[in-house]
Design a protein around this motif. Structure first.
Motif, PDB file in Angstrom:
ATOM      1  N   PRO A  14       0.841  -1.187   0.000  1.00 36.57           N
ATOM      2  CA  PRO A  14       0.000   0.000   0.000  1.00 36.57           C
ATOM      3  C   PRO A  14       0.886   1.251   0.000  1.00 36.57           C
ATOM      4  N   ILE A  15       0.424   2.294  -0.693  1.00 35.82           N
ATOM      5  CA  ILE A  15       1.211   3.514  -0.781  1.00 35.82           C
ATOM      6  C   ILE A  15       0.330   4.726  -0.531  1.00 35.82           C
ATOM      7  N   VAL A  16       0.825   5.629   0.305  1.00 35.31           N
ATOM      8  CA  VAL A  16       0.178   6.916   0.542  1.00 35.31           C
ATOM      9  C   VAL A  16       0.826   7.911  -0.410  1.00 35.31           C
ATOM     10  N   LEU A  17      -0.009   8.557  -1.220  1.00 29.64           N
ATOM     11  CA  LEU A  17       0.457   9.574  -2.149  1.00 29.64           C
ATOM     12  C   LEU A  17      -0.016  10.926  -1.633  1.00 29.64           C
ATOM     13  N   MET A  18       0.930  11.781  -1.285  1.00 30.13           N
ATOM     14  CA  MET A  18       0.601  13.052  -0.653  1.00 30.13           C
ATOM     15  C   MET A  18       0.696  14.204  -1.647  1.00 30.13           C
ATOM     16  N   HIS A  19      -0.145  15.205  -1.433  1.00 27.64           N
ATOM     17  CA  HIS A  19      -0.048  16.447  -2.208  1.00 27.64           C
ATOM     18  C   HIS A  19       1.017  17.338  -1.588  1.00 27.64           C
ATOM     19  N   SER A  20       1.871  17.839  -2.417  1.00 26.97           N
ATOM     20  CA  SER A  20       2.846  18.856  -2.030  1.00 26.97           C
ATOM     21  C   SER A  20       3.285  19.547  -3.297  1.00 26.97           C
ATOM     22  N   ARG A  21       4.091  20.562  -3.129  1.00 27.19           N
ATOM     23  CA  ARG A  21       4.682  21.265  -4.270  1.00 27.19           C
ATOM     24  C   ARG A  21       6.143  21.491  -3.971  1.00 27.19           C
ATOM     25  N   GLY A  22       6.948  21.443  -5.005  1.00 27.10           N
ATOM     26  CA  GLY A  22       8.364  21.723  -4.834  1.00 27.10           C
ATOM     27  C   GLY A  22       9.060  20.674  -3.996  1.00 27.10           C
ATOM     28  N   THR A  23      10.104  21.114  -3.334  1.00 27.93           N
ATOM     29  CA  THR A  23      10.898  20.257  -2.461  1.00 27.93           C
ATOM     30  C   THR A  23      10.748  20.786  -1.039  1.00 27.93           C
ATOM     31  N   PRO A  24      11.234  20.056  -0.040  1.00 30.29           N
ATOM     32  CA  PRO A  24      11.157  20.593   1.321  1.00 30.29           C
ATOM     33  C   PRO A  24      11.799  21.987   1.443  1.00 30.29           C
ATOM     34  N   GLU A  25      12.785  22.254   0.611  1.00 33.18           N
ATOM     35  CA  GLU A  25      13.457  23.554   0.670  1.00 33.18           C
ATOM     36  C   GLU A  25      12.649  24.658  -0.009  1.00 33.18           C
ATOM     37  N   THR A  26      11.826  24.333  -0.988  1.00 36.19           N
ATOM     38  CA  THR A  26      11.121  25.363  -1.766  1.00 36.19           C
ATOM     39  C   THR A  26       9.622  25.404  -1.536  1.00 36.19           C
ATOM     40  N   MET A  27       9.042  24.410  -0.869  1.00 34.29           N
ATOM     41  CA  MET A  27       7.586  24.323  -0.796  1.00 34.29           C
ATOM     42  C   MET A  27       6.927  25.520  -0.116  1.00 34.29           C
ATOM     43  N   ASN A  28       7.588  26.149   0.831  1.00 33.29           N
ATOM     44  CA  ASN A  28       6.972  27.288   1.509  1.00 33.29           C
ATOM     45  C   ASN A  28       6.877  28.521   0.623  1.00 33.29           C
ATOM     46  N   ASP A  29       7.569  28.505  -0.507  1.00 32.65           N
ATOM     47  CA  ASP A  29       7.466  29.588  -1.479  1.00 32.65           C
ATOM     48  C   ASP A  29       6.425  29.279  -2.548  1.00 32.65           C
ATOM     49  N   MET A  30       5.791  28.135  -2.454  1.00 31.88           N
ATOM     50  CA  MET A  30       4.858  27.685  -3.495  1.00 31.88           C
ATOM     51  C   MET A  30       3.458  27.520  -2.926  1.00 31.88           C
ATOM     52  N   VAL A  31       2.977  28.526  -2.229  1.00 33.11           N
ATOM     53  CA  VAL A  31       1.707  28.410  -1.510  1.00 33.11           C
ATOM     54  C   VAL A  31       0.556  29.146  -2.201  1.00 33.11           C
ATOM     55  N   ARG A  32       0.722  29.557  -3.437  1.00 33.02           N
ATOM     56  CA  ARG A  32      -0.355  30.240  -4.160  1.00 33.02           C
ATOM     57  C   ARG A  32      -1.130  29.225  -4.992  1.00 33.02           C
ATOM     58  N   TYR A  33      -2.442  29.270  -4.863  1.00 28.33           N
ATOM     59  CA  TYR A  33      -3.324  28.334  -5.573  1.00 28.33           C
ATOM     60  C   TYR A  33      -4.397  29.105  -6.316  1.00 28.33           C
ATOM     61  N   ASP A  34      -4.761  28.619  -7.492  1.00 26.65           N
ATOM     62  CA  ASP A  34      -5.888  29.198  -8.213  1.00 26.65           C
ATOM     63  C   ASP A  34      -7.178  28.861  -7.483  1.00 26.65           C
ATOM     64  N   SER A  35      -7.312  27.611  -7.116  1.00 26.13           N
ATOM     65  CA  SER A  35      -8.490  27.109  -6.410  1.00 26.13           C
ATOM     66  C   SER A  35      -8.010  25.952  -5.541  1.00 26.13           C
ATOM     67  N   LEU A  36      -7.776  26.216  -4.283  1.00 27.38           N
ATOM     68  CA  LEU A  36      -7.073  25.297  -3.394  1.00 27.38           C
ATOM     69  C   LEU A  36      -7.589  23.864  -3.465  1.00 27.38           C
ATOM     70  N   LEU A  37      -8.823  23.632  -3.099  1.00 29.41           N
ATOM     71  CA  LEU A  37      -9.313  22.260  -3.014  1.00 29.41           C
ATOM     72  C   LEU A  37      -9.287  21.581  -4.385  1.00 29.41           C
ATOM     73  N   GLU A  38      -9.693  22.303  -5.406  1.00 27.08           N
ATOM     74  CA  GLU A  38      -9.699  21.727  -6.741  1.00 27.08           C
ATOM     75  C   GLU A  38      -8.278  21.407  -7.202  1.00 27.08           C
ATOM     76  N   ASP A  39      -7.308  22.266  -6.881  1.00 31.72           N
ATOM     77  CA  ASP A  39      -5.915  22.000  -7.247  1.00 31.72           C
ATOM     78  C   ASP A  39      -5.381  20.756  -6.536  1.00 31.72           C
ATOM     79  N   VAL A  40      -5.697  20.635  -5.248  1.00 32.84           N
ATOM     80  CA  VAL A  40      -5.249  19.474  -4.474  1.00 32.84           C
ATOM     81  C   VAL A  40      -5.894  18.206  -5.030  1.00 32.84           C
ATOM     82  N   ILE A  41      -7.183  18.258  -5.290  1.00 30.45           N
ATOM     83  CA  ILE A  41      -7.888  17.086  -5.832  1.00 30.45           C
ATOM     84  C   ILE A  41      -7.304  16.698  -7.187  1.00 30.45           C
ATOM     85  N   ARG A  42      -7.105  17.665  -8.066  1.00 28.78           N
ATOM     86  CA  ARG A  42      -6.553  17.378  -9.398  1.00 28.78           C
ATOM     87  C   ARG A  42      -5.186  16.707  -9.287  1.00 28.78           C
TER      88      ARG A  42
END
Length: 122
Positions: free
Chosen positions: A33-61
């Motif tokens: 079994p595998i858990v696939l998580m939503h994230s953006r970038g790398t641990p070093e860059t993810m905090n700079d990638m927090v802008r979403y067009d439509s948060l829930l829809e982007d995460v779902i997509r």
């Protein structure tokens, strides 16, 4: 691979199978079994990638795309768990919005179970 062969019951991939090109094929081969998580970038860059067009829809997509990639790699649907990535490339307000809309998230991601890892992130 080594963790599952040593007895781990499942794989928790914070990159959704994106960092390691062999991860999804390995999960399929080992029938893990595998858990696939939503994230953006790398641990070093993810905090700079927090802008979403439509948060829930982007995460779902994103999660549906990762599920499709896992299935194409041979992971059976019953071995795929999806995680919206609380605390990963999201601000507090966005994390709370996801939690507040969990029923919509769960419905959109069926039949996969949804895992919420709401631990202390910072």
């Amino acid at each position: 691979r080594h963790a599952v062969e040593a007895g781990a019951d499942w794989i928790n991939d914070v990159s959704g199978g994106g960092f390691d090109p062999e991860m999804l094929r390995t999960a399929a081969e080992l029938m893990a079994p595998i858990v696939l998580m939503h994230s953006r970038g790398t641990p070093e860059t993810m905090n700079d990638m927090v802008r979403y067009d439509s948060l829930l829809e982007d995460v779902i997509r994103h999660l549906l795309e990762r599920r499709r990639a896992a299935q194409e790699a041979g992971v059976p649907s019953w071995n795929i768990i999806l995680d919206p990535g609380i605390g990963f490339a999201k601000k507090l307000e966005e994390n709370l919005a996801i939690l507040g809309r969990c029923p919509e998230l769960v419905e959109a991601l069926r039949p996969s179970p949804v895992l919420i890892g709401a631990s202390r992130k910072r």
